[in-house]
Structure formats: C-alpha cells, structure tokens
Write a protein that holds these residues in place. Structure first.
Motif, mmCIF file in Angstrom:
data_model
loop_
_atom_site.group_PDB
_atom_site.id
_atom_site.type_symbol
_atom_site.label_atom_id
_atom_site.label_comp_id
_atom_site.label_asym_id
_atom_site.label_seq_id
_atom_site.Cartn_x
_atom_site.Cartn_y
_atom_site.Cartn_z
ATOM 1 N N TYR A 1 0.829 -1.209 0.000
ATOM 2 C CA TYR A 1 0.000 0.000 0.000
ATOM 3 C C TYR A 1 0.866 1.262 0.000
ATOM 4 N N ARG A 2 1.918 1.266 0.817
ATOM 5 C CA ARG A 2 2.794 2.434 0.869
ATOM 6 C C ARG A 2 3.558 2.622 -0.439
ATOM 7 N N SER A 3 4.048 1.527 -1.002
ATOM 8 C CA SER A 3 4.789 1.625 -2.267
ATOM 9 C C SER A 3 3.900 2.109 -3.395
ATOM 10 N N LEU A 4 2.693 1.541 -3.483
ATOM 11 C CA LEU A 4 1.784 1.940 -4.556
ATOM 12 C C LEU A 4 1.271 3.365 -4.346
ATOM 13 N N GLY A 5 1.063 3.752 -3.093
ATOM 14 C CA GLY A 5 0.651 5.128 -2.830
ATOM 15 C C GLY A 5 1.719 6.121 -3.246
ATOM 16 N N LEU A 6 2.989 5.811 -2.921
ATOM 17 C CA LEU A 6 4.103 6.680 -3.329
ATOM 18 C C LEU A 6 4.232 6.714 -4.840
ATOM 19 N N GLY A 7 4.174 5.534 -5.462
ATOM 20 C CA GLY A 7 4.293 5.473 -6.915
ATOM 21 C C GLY A 7 3.180 6.223 -7.623
ATOM 22 N N PHE A 8 1.967 6.126 -7.079
ATOM 23 C CA PHE A 8 0.834 6.829 -7.682
ATOM 24 C C PHE A 8 1.023 8.342 -7.600
ATOM 25 N N ILE B 1 -3.542 5.014 -18.590
ATOM 26 C CA ILE B 1 -4.097 3.715 -18.190
ATOM 27 C C ILE B 1 -3.475 3.260 -16.872
ATOM 28 N N CYS B 2 -2.158 3.435 -16.739
ATOM 29 C CA CYS B 2 -1.482 3.103 -15.474
ATOM 30 C C CYS B 2 -2.094 3.898 -14.321
ATOM 31 N N TRP B 3 -2.279 5.176 -14.546
ATOM 32 C CA TRP B 3 -2.836 6.044 -13.501
ATOM 33 C C TRP B 3 -4.226 5.572 -13.093
ATOM 34 N N LEU B 4 -5.051 5.191 -14.070
ATOM 35 C CA LEU B 4 -6.411 4.746 -13.788
ATOM 36 C C LEU B 4 -6.416 3.420 -13.027
ATOM 37 N N VAL B 5 -5.495 2.512 -13.389
ATOM 38 C CA VAL B 5 -5.425 1.221 -12.698
ATOM 39 C C VAL B 5 -5.077 1.414 -11.230
ATOM 40 N N TYR B 6 -4.076 2.224 -10.957
ATOM 41 C CA TYR B 6 -3.664 2.413 -9.563
ATOM 42 C C TYR B 6 -4.627 3.319 -8.799
ATOM 43 N N LEU C 1 -6.417 2.215 -5.232
ATOM 44 C CA LEU C 1 -6.584 3.045 -4.035
ATOM 45 C C LEU C 1 -8.057 3.228 -3.689
ATOM 46 N N HIS C 2 -8.890 3.364 -4.702
ATOM 47 C CA HIS C 2 -10.324 3.526 -4.451
ATOM 48 C C HIS C 2 -10.921 2.271 -3.817
ATOM 49 N N THR C 3 -10.594 1.105 -4.385
ATOM 50 C CA THR C 3 -11.153 -0.133 -3.841
ATOM 51 C C THR C 3 -10.638 -0.415 -2.436
ATOM 52 N N ARG C 4 -9.425 0.014 -2.142
ATOM 53 C CA ARG C 4 -8.860 -0.262 -0.823
ATOM 54 C C ARG C 4 -9.357 0.711 0.236
ATOM 55 N N LEU C 5 -9.531 1.979 -0.148
ATOM 56 C CA LEU C 5 -9.855 3.002 0.844
ATOM 57 C C LEU C 5 -11.335 3.360 0.906
ATOM 58 N N ASP D 1 -8.846 -8.723 -2.791
ATOM 59 C CA ASP D 1 -9.374 -8.254 -4.072
ATOM 60 C C ASP D 1 -8.728 -6.935 -4.480
ATOM 61 N N ALA D 2 -8.563 -6.032 -3.510
ATOM 62 C CA ALA D 2 -7.896 -4.763 -3.823
ATOM 63 C C ALA D 2 -6.446 -5.006 -4.227
ATOM 64 N N ALA D 3 -5.772 -5.920 -3.529
ATOM 65 C CA ALA D 3 -4.376 -6.226 -3.862
ATOM 66 C C ALA D 3 -4.263 -6.837 -5.255
#
Length: 215
Positions: free
Chosen positions: A119-126, A159-164, A168-172, A180-182
């Motif tokens: 979650y932290r890595s994907l949040g930073l990357g996003f 597309i990358c931006w929309l996927v990530y 974040l939307h499904t997780r938060l 499922d979010a992962a």
C-alpha cells in the motif's frame, strides 16, 4: 557516435519529468510485486486453514460420539457452573478474534506486513506518477504546443494512472476485501511493463526515439 538531442528534448523539464516517471515506475512495480505476494500468500493460508479446520471438525465429531453419558453430564454441569468472569473473558476473546478476522490478512503478521508495504509503495508510486504526468503535459505544451496528444506513451501512462487509482479507491473507499484490492494492484505490474517497455520498443509516436520501430 552520440547523436544530438532532438529539439523536443532540449528542455529544463527533461530531468524532472524523466526522473519522476522512472521513480514512479520503480515504486509501482515493487508495490505490485508485494501485492501479488500478498494475494498468493493469502490464498495459500486460506486453503491451509480450510484443510486444518476440516480435520479438526472431523476429529471433534469423532470425540463427541465416543463420549459416554457420564462425561457428557459432567461437561454440561461444568458449562452451567462457569462463573461470570470466565464467561466474560470468553466473550471478549470472541469479539477480539472476530475483529482480527476483518483486518488485512486476517491478523497474520506476514500478510499485514505485505499489505502495508504494498500500500505504501503503490501510494508513493501513484503520487509520483501523477506529478510525472502533469510535468509531462506542461513540457508537451512547451515542445509541441499541446498538453495532451493521445500519443501511445501518454495513453498508457493514463491507463497506469487509472489502474492504480482504482486500487486506491477499492482499498480506501469501496470496502473491498484486502485480497481483491491487492489483485488490482498486482495487475498494474503488467500495465506498467507495457507502458515502460512495450511502448518504447514497439510504439510509434511523439515519445518514440528508435528501438524496434525503425525510427
């Protein structure tokens, strides 16, 4: 022999945009791999837990059937004689256990750690990807007179931006199960590779400067 930079690349935005995008791709790929590890380990532990539960249930049924009437009576008397403190402790333990089951990874330390790191890595990357796309749009307007041209690189970055963003939307917000979010985050690994490698090798557009497209 090194060739001179094309005019579009002679800009102060080059270092910022390229550096931020590379950092975002790295963070997103690491986060996606951690998310994939979370999904795999969660499935494995669930299957293992299910098998253990089936064995325990079968053993308990056999043991109950073999219990004679005297033992059954003693068990009933013991249950009735349980004092309020023991009953309260049992109730509290049940509530804590049920709450832990709702946590990411159902309370397993390894899964909780994987979920947190991904979650932290994907949040930073996003966040970095967002900054990279914005800086790229500003640079594109400076170089080509348009903020967005639907170039293959730009399209796949979106597309990358929309996927990530979906991850974040499904997780938060959406309240999906952590697994499922992962899975959405893990799928992003493929999209990042297409954007980073596939488009560079095979795409033809404003971001193409050679490789396998014959330019």
């Amino acid at each position: 022999k090194s060739a001179a930079l094309v005019p579009a690349l002679k800009s102060n935005w080059l270092m910022m945009h390229v550096t931020v995008m590379m950092m975002s791709y790295a963070a997103l790929m690491v986060g996606s791999l951690l998310a994939a590890g979370f999904v795999g380990l969660d499935v494995y532990l669930e299957l293992t837990k299910g098998a253990d539960s089936s064995s325990s249930t079968a053993g308990a049924i056999t043991e109950n059937e073999s219990m004679d009437g005297g033992e059954a009576g003693s068990a009933a008397v013991a249950a009735v004689g349980m004092d309020g403190g023991e009953a309260g402790s049992a109730a509290v333990a049940t509530v804590v256990s049920n709450a832990a089951a709702l946590l990411p990874g159902r309370g397993d330390a390894r899964l909780v750690e994987l979920d947190s790191l991904s979650y932290r890595s994907l949040g930073l990357g996003f966040a970095l990807l967002t900054v990279g796309i914005i800086s790229g749009a500003v640079w594109a307007n400076e170089a080509w007179g348009s903020y967005w041209s639907w170039d293959p690189k730009e399209t796949w970055a979106l597309i990358c931006w929309l996927v990530y963003a979906s991850y974040l939307h499904t997780r938060l917000v959406a309240g999906w199960r952590p697994r499922d979010a992962a899975a959405v985050g893990a799928f992003g690994f493929v999209v990042v590779w297409i954007c980073y490698v596939g488009v560079n090798l095979f795409g033809v557009g404003l971001h193409s400067y050679g490789f396998l497209n014959g330019q």
